[in-house]
Design an enzyme around this catalytic site. Structure first.
Site, PDB file in Angstrom:
ATOM      1  N   MET A  18      -5.505  12.668  -4.684  1.00 54.60           N
ATOM      2  CA  MET A  18      -4.916  12.131  -3.463  1.00 54.60           C
ATOM      3  C   MET A  18      -4.574  10.646  -3.602  1.00 54.60           C
ATOM      4  O   MET A  18      -4.828  10.027  -4.624  1.00 54.60           O
ATOM      5  CB  MET A  18      -5.846  12.387  -2.285  1.00 54.60           C
ATOM      6  CG  MET A  18      -6.138  13.878  -2.055  1.00 54.60           C
ATOM      7  SD  MET A  18      -4.662  14.906  -1.916  1.00 54.60           S
ATOM      8  CE  MET A  18      -4.050  14.359  -0.343  1.00 54.60           C
ATOM      9  N   HIS A  19      -4.043  10.083  -2.543  1.00 54.68           N
ATOM     10  CA  HIS A  19      -3.427   8.761  -2.516  1.00 54.68           C
ATOM     11  C   HIS A  19      -4.320   7.632  -3.033  1.00 54.68           C
ATOM     12  O   HIS A  19      -5.526   7.629  -2.847  1.00 54.68           O
ATOM     13  CB  HIS A  19      -2.964   8.429  -1.092  1.00 54.68           C
ATOM     14  CG  HIS A  19      -4.089   8.311  -0.112  1.00 54.68           C
ATOM     15  ND1 HIS A  19      -4.741   7.132   0.132  1.00 54.68           N
ATOM     16  CD2 HIS A  19      -4.688   9.250   0.649  1.00 54.68           C
ATOM     17  CE1 HIS A  19      -5.691   7.334   1.020  1.00 54.68           C
ATOM     18  NE2 HIS A  19      -5.679   8.617   1.349  1.00 54.68           N
ATOM     19  N   ASN A  20      -3.669   6.708  -3.707  1.00 53.30           N
ATOM     20  CA  ASN A  20      -4.284   5.467  -4.169  1.00 53.30           C
ATOM     21  C   ASN A  20      -5.506   5.656  -5.061  1.00 53.30           C
ATOM     22  O   ASN A  20      -6.384   4.800  -5.101  1.00 53.30           O
ATOM     23  CB  ASN A  20      -4.633   4.572  -2.978  1.00 53.30           C
ATOM     24  CG  ASN A  20      -3.409   4.271  -2.137  1.00 53.30           C
ATOM     25  OD1 ASN A  20      -3.236   4.858  -1.083  1.00 53.30           O
ATOM     26  ND2 ASN A  20      -2.542   3.399  -2.616  1.00 53.30           N
ATOM     27  N   HIS A  79      -8.458   6.834  -2.770  1.00 50.07           N
ATOM     28  CA  HIS A  79      -9.118   5.592  -3.190  1.00 50.07           C
ATOM     29  C   HIS A  79     -10.304   5.833  -4.127  1.00 50.07           C
ATOM     30  O   HIS A  79     -11.260   5.061  -4.127  1.00 50.07           O
ATOM     31  CB  HIS A  79      -9.550   4.780  -1.966  1.00 50.07           C
ATOM     32  CG  HIS A  79      -8.399   4.345  -1.118  1.00 50.07           C
ATOM     33  ND1 HIS A  79      -7.610   3.272  -1.447  1.00 50.07           N
ATOM     34  CD2 HIS A  79      -7.894   4.875   0.031  1.00 50.07           C
ATOM     35  CE1 HIS A  79      -6.666   3.136  -0.514  1.00 50.07           C
ATOM     36  NE2 HIS A  79      -6.811   4.093   0.384  1.00 50.07           N
TER      37      HIS A  79
END
Length: 198
Positions: A129-131, A149
């Site tokens: 998932m993101h970042n 993250h």
């Protein structure tokens, strides 16, 4: 003369993925195929040195599952001037950056803002998932979920169907067992398993 493209670490799945993505593999190199001279109509080399000497490949797809072995092969081939190819069968989100040798099976996802090091392998059904940030030669096994993250250090192995919760750090060369749910930091070189992972 057409380029010589060797698939290092053979499997029918990887050969099929390569062909479906438009790559024309001309030979296979895999030490586990000791008694083979041909497979799927392609010549087989049982060790990297012989392959490099006899074939002199222009390009290589390094598809070995084990992170340490993948790193060793990647460095050997790249050190001989062979271009290390990426196979992108999954979805890349916006602003995803990646280094050479990324292997993404079909039904995989790298979400927005993710950073990926050299020689990373995402197996079928895995999701990052993101970042997130994946170090060099990370392996994400089938069905694993890495939430937002998350930072995963070089050479780490995330087992099948494991889940890494947001904002968690996985140290380099750590192993997360199949089905584990990681809720907190994992020390470098350690192995964790269970729900929650310990």
């Amino acid at each position: 003369m057409p380029a010589e493209l060797v698939l290092v670490g053979a499997s029918a799945e990887m050969l099929s993925l390569s062909h479906e993505l438009g790559h024309c593999v001309t030979a296979i190199c895999d030490p586990s195929l000791q008694d083979e001279v041909m497979m799927w109509g392609l010549p087989v080399f049982n060790d990297d040195e012989t392959c490099l000497k006899q074939l002199s490949p222009d390009k290589a797809i390094i598809a070995i599952d084990n992170p340490k072995a993948r790193r060793k092969a990647h460095q050997l081939y790249a050190g001989r001037g062979v271009e290390i190819m990426s196979l992108i069968g999954g979805r890349l989100g916006d602003k995803v950056s990646f280094e050479p040798g990324l292997i993404m099976h079909f039904l995989t996802n790298l979400s927005e803002g993710t950073s990926v090091g050299e020689g990373v392998r995402l197996n079928i059904g895995s999701n990052v998932m993101h970042n997130a940030s994946l170090g060099d030669f990370v392996t994400i096994a089938p069905g694993a979920m890495v939430l937002g993250h998350v930072t995963i250090g070089d050479g780490a192995y995330i087992g099948a169907n494991a889940t890494i919760l947001p904002n968690v750090y996985i140290g380099e060369n750590a192993v997360v067992g199949a089905g584990a749910v990681v809720t907190s930091r994992v020390k470098p070189g350690s192995t964790v398993k269970g729900v929650p992972a310990r």
